[in-house]
Design an enzyme around this catalytic site. Structure first.
Site, PDB file in Angstrom:
ATOM      1  N   GLU A 122       0.849  -1.194   0.000  1.00 33.47           N
ATOM      2  CA  GLU A 122       0.000   0.000   0.000  1.00 33.47           C
ATOM      3  C   GLU A 122       0.882   1.240   0.000  1.00 33.47           C
ATOM      4  O   GLU A 122       2.109   1.153   0.157  1.00 33.47           O
ATOM      5  CB  GLU A 122      -0.958  -0.019   1.201  1.00 33.47           C
ATOM      6  CG  GLU A 122      -2.039  -1.083   1.053  1.00 33.47           C
ATOM      7  CD  GLU A 122      -3.057  -1.114   2.178  1.00 33.47           C
ATOM      8  OE1 GLU A 122      -2.971  -0.302   3.097  1.00 33.47           O
ATOM      9  OE2 GLU A 122      -3.937  -1.987   2.125  1.00 33.47           O
ATOM     10  N   HIS A 243      -8.835   9.781   2.726  1.00 31.69           N
ATOM     11  CA  HIS A 243      -8.444   8.674   1.846  1.00 31.69           C
ATOM     12  C   HIS A 243      -8.641   9.153   0.418  1.00 31.69           C
ATOM     13  O   HIS A 243      -9.686   9.716   0.094  1.00 31.69           O
ATOM     14  CB  HIS A 243      -9.318   7.447   2.132  1.00 31.69           C
ATOM     15  CG  HIS A 243      -8.741   6.193   1.563  1.00 31.69           C
ATOM     16  ND1 HIS A 243      -8.651   5.966   0.208  1.00 31.69           N
ATOM     17  CD2 HIS A 243      -8.203   5.108   2.160  1.00 31.69           C
ATOM     18  CE1 HIS A 243      -8.093   4.780   0.003  1.00 31.69           C
ATOM     19  NE2 HIS A 243      -7.799   4.242   1.171  1.00 31.69           N
ATOM     20  N   ARG A 289      -0.607   8.908   1.364  1.00 32.73           N
ATOM     21  CA  ARG A 289      -1.990   9.342   1.181  1.00 32.73           C
ATOM     22  C   ARG A 289      -2.209  10.839   1.153  1.00 32.73           C
ATOM     23  O   ARG A 289      -3.043  11.332   0.408  1.00 32.73           O
ATOM     24  CB  ARG A 289      -2.810   8.813   2.343  1.00 32.73           C
ATOM     25  CG  ARG A 289      -3.510   7.608   1.948  1.00 32.73           C
ATOM     26  CD  ARG A 289      -4.314   7.137   3.082  1.00 32.73           C
ATOM     27  NE  ARG A 289      -4.260   5.699   2.940  1.00 32.73           N
ATOM     28  CZ  ARG A 289      -4.786   4.873   3.788  1.00 32.73           C
ATOM     29  NH1 ARG A 289      -5.389   5.328   4.852  1.00 32.73           N
ATOM     30  NH2 ARG A 289      -4.723   3.590   3.576  1.00 32.73           N
ATOM     31  N   HIS A 350     -11.254   9.941   6.372  1.00 38.09           N
ATOM     32  CA  HIS A 350     -11.053   8.506   6.590  1.00 38.09           C
ATOM     33  C   HIS A 350     -10.569   8.159   7.991  1.00 38.09           C
ATOM     34  O   HIS A 350     -11.042   7.204   8.597  1.00 38.09           O
ATOM     35  CB  HIS A 350     -10.037   8.023   5.551  1.00 38.09           C
ATOM     36  CG  HIS A 350      -9.751   6.560   5.564  1.00 38.09           C
ATOM     37  ND1 HIS A 350     -10.725   5.611   5.349  1.00 38.09           N
ATOM     38  CD2 HIS A 350      -8.596   5.870   5.749  1.00 38.09           C
ATOM     39  CE1 HIS A 350     -10.185   4.402   5.407  1.00 38.09           C
ATOM     40  NE2 HIS A 350      -8.894   4.536   5.662  1.00 38.09           N
ATOM     41  N   ARG A 385      -0.705   9.063   8.828  1.00 34.97           N
ATOM     42  CA  ARG A 385      -0.646   7.627   9.142  1.00 34.97           C
ATOM     43  C   ARG A 385      -0.236   6.819   7.917  1.00 34.97           C
ATOM     44  O   ARG A 385      -0.790   6.989   6.835  1.00 34.97           O
ATOM     45  CB  ARG A 385      -2.028   7.151   9.618  1.00 34.97           C
ATOM     46  CG  ARG A 385      -2.099   5.668   9.894  1.00 34.97           C
ATOM     47  CD  ARG A 385      -3.492   5.305  10.354  1.00 34.97           C
ATOM     48  NE  ARG A 385      -4.464   5.515   9.311  1.00 34.97           N
ATOM     49  CZ  ARG A 385      -4.914   4.562   8.512  1.00 34.97           C
ATOM     50  NH1 ARG A 385      -4.469   3.326   8.616  1.00 34.97           N
ATOM     51  NH2 ARG A 385      -5.812   4.841   7.591  1.00 34.97           N
TER      52      ARG A 385
HETATM   53  C1  SIN Z   1      -7.487   0.894   2.485  1.00 27.68           C
HETATM   54  O1  SIN Z   1      -7.833  -0.252   2.317  1.00 27.68           O
HETATM   55  O2  SIN Z   1      -7.144   1.628   1.573  1.00 27.68           O
HETATM   56  C2  SIN Z   1      -7.525   1.458   3.863  1.00 27.68           C
HETATM   57  C3  SIN Z   1      -6.391   0.983   4.638  1.00 27.68           C
HETATM   58  C4  SIN Z   1      -6.073   1.948   5.733  1.00 27.68           C
HETATM   59  O3  SIN Z   1      -6.796   2.931   5.924  1.00 27.68           O
HETATM   60  O4  SIN Z   1      -5.057   1.776   6.381  1.00 27.68           O
END
Ligand code: SIN
Length: 538
Positions: A122, A243, A289, A350, A385
């Site tokens: 991610e 997000h 993010r 988010h 975060r």
């Molecule tokens: C996501 O699945 O994009 C959210 C994961 C997160 O907020 O850490």
């Protein structure tokens, strides 16, 4: 005092837990080894931010990865404000805690053909280290933990109950010590008094403070608001994470398009099909993010488009439906076939990186009161975060907090005053609640969103104070209801976000103020606020 006692029975337990997400459940399972646990949850037990988490839980589970690399990524994304000791403690504990989820609680994480952890990547991570269960990881973790909690003889779970306010000795002329809470039984409308050796806030986040959010309806900042009223410190509320990719569709409320899609190669594009993330960060669509959300916000303002798109069409069709079954199905419900069409997406509120200031074990400055999970501000996330670090924080903190309350003691006052509601008439002015609810969320979105300015923050501050005044009048005139409590909490959280944002006259991590676009060494620290506790603190 005029008014009606809206009070129900009084009772006592060892540990009172508000909230039933990963932090509350993880605490309960460990604390039940040495005491009775009462968990109160606002709706159904499985309604929590945890259950909505799609991407997964970050932990070093691959021998080619390292805890040092996970720490480095967390610190980089946290933009100078992470507490290095907390980061190192949690991330070192994470692998064992995640293994325990699988081995002890039967959480069915995805595995490779060889039976190894199937790990996703991610934004902001330098390696694949996100353990997941397809694209419904949170729901699967919640299933495993809740099953164990419901079967445990020392743990009681009550659904439809919510905290009203914390009980503190300060209200009786004593020190800042918490000894339980007033709680509302949603079925009967009565406010009960629950005394406890330790009170644990595991109430999650406050995404509902914004008009557009990936959070469920329960995320109304109750824990932060209650703790602040009780004299705990609250910190870093300006760092609200947006997000970058929530589904854009007039009927799709709060549906996240997981970052894991970009981890598997999804590419962000403008509606015209042009890519744009290369102009903002070398990691392009997989940048941290805050960078991606701001880039999208900027591009939407520049082009006048209502959304950008996430293109997955270059990936094998069967992989998409197999790896992301929930997202695939949900998009199809709205007529979007991600195998053939790029998914329309927009940013949405988010995750709250700020919260109740705690130490590494969840202790607040109010003795007897702990905060764990998203409601807490431990220093793990700093100014932003790292993706999938939140479930692990809740999991590890829950366990640590359970260990430190083992020997907790508290002296209860000889007589605890039952809850009294102003005139206690039934609320017949519900329109005040809906009007203020909408106003708070809209003004936060417009004035305190992804890009802020001094002027917008000042406008927001003035408006929120008027709204809070109106809520205060209404609150003390009418019998409390869950809607009213949530609105009161939400408005206080909005005030705290604005207050913290006004104090930070720089841009860092998730807080971007166009009037102060650079980082400043003057602000290389947490923003911490606290209200007066004492007999009149309400
Ligand atoms: C996501 O699945 O994009 C959210 C994961 C997160 O907020 O850490």
């Amino acid at each position: 005092m005029d008014g009606l006692v809206q009070g129900g029975a009084s009772e006592q337990t060892d540990y009172l837990v508000l909230g039933s997400g990963i932090a509350g459940l993880s605490f309960a399972l460990r604390a039940a080894e040495h005491g009775r646990v009462l968990i109160l949850t606002k709706h159904r037990s499985a309604d929590s931010n945890t259950a909505w988490a799609q991407g997964g839980i970050a932990a070093v589970l691959d021998p080619t990865d390292s805890v040092e690399a996970h720490i480095a990524d967390t610190l980089t994304v946290g933009d100078g404000l992470c507490h290095a000791d907390v980061v190192s403690t949690y991330l070192s504990q994470a692998p064992a805690a995640v293994r325990e989820l699988r081995e002890r609680y039967g959480v069915r994480f995805d595995v490779t053909a060889d039976g190894e952890w199937a790990l996703a990547r991610e934004g902001g991570h330098s390696a694949r280290r996100v353990a997941h269960a397809k694209d419904t990881t949170g729901r699967e973790i919640e299933r495993g933990l809740l099953g164990a909690v419901l079967a445990h003889p020392q743990i009681t779970v009550r659904e439809g109950w919510m905290g009203v306010d914390l009980l503190t000795l300060a209200k009786y002329g004593g020190p800042d010590v918490c000894f339980g809470a007033y709680v509302l039984n949603g079925d009967t409308g009565q406010v009960h008094t629950i005394l406890a050796r330790a009170t644990i806030l595991a109430t999650g986040g406050a995404g509902k403070v914004y008009l557009y959010t990936s959070n469920p309806d329960v995320a109304t900042g109750d824990g932060v608001a209650m703790a602040y009223r009780a004299g705990a410190q609250v910190g870093n509320m300006e760092f609200f994470q947006f997000h970058p990719t929530c589904l854009y569709h007039p009927e799709a409320k709060s549906f996240l398009i997981s970052e894991a899609l970009r981890g598997e190669g999804g590419v962000l594009k403008l509606r015209s099909g042009e890519t744009f993330m290369e102009r903002y960060h070398p990691m392009k669509s997989l940048a941290p993010r805050d960078v991606v959300a701001r880039a999208i916000d900027f591009e939407l303002k520049r082009t006048g488009d209502e959304h950008v798109v996430l293109d997955m069409r270059h990936l094998p069709p069967e992989f998409l439906s197999e790896r992301f079954p929930a997202i695939f199905a949900r998009c199809l419900e709205f007529g979007i076939d991600m195998r053939k069409q790029a998914i329309p997406v927009v940013p949405a509120a988010h995750y709250s990186c700020g919260g109740v200031v705690t130490d590494v074990d969840g202790r607040t400055r109010v003795a007897g009161l702990l905060a764990i999970g998203e409601v807490a501000m431990t220093g793990l996330h700093g100014a932003c975060r790292l993706a999938s670090n939140s479930l692990l924080e809740g999991l590890v903190m829950g366990q640590r907090a359970a260990d430190v309350v083992r020997d907790a003691t508290v002296e209860f006052p000889p007589q605890v005053t039952p809850w009294i509601s102003g005139d206690a008439r039934d609320p017949n002015e519900a329109v005040v609640v809906t009007q203020n609810w909408d106003e708070v969320r809209r003004l936060m979105w417009n004035y305190v969103g992804i890009v802020r300015t001094d002027r917008r923050l000042e406008r927001a501050r003035r408006r929120i104070e008027l709204i809070r005044e109106e809520i205060r009048e209404y609150y003390w005139d009418f019998k409390v209801t869950a809607d009213l409590l949530e609105l009161r909490n939400l408005a206080l959280c909005a005030h705290l976000i604005i207050d913290c944002a006004q104090r930070r006259r720089e841009s860092r991590g998730l807080h971007y103020n166009a009037d102060h676009p650079e980082r400043s060494p003057e602000f290389l620290g947490d923003t911490v606020v606290q209200r007066d506790s004492g007999p009149n603190a309400r």
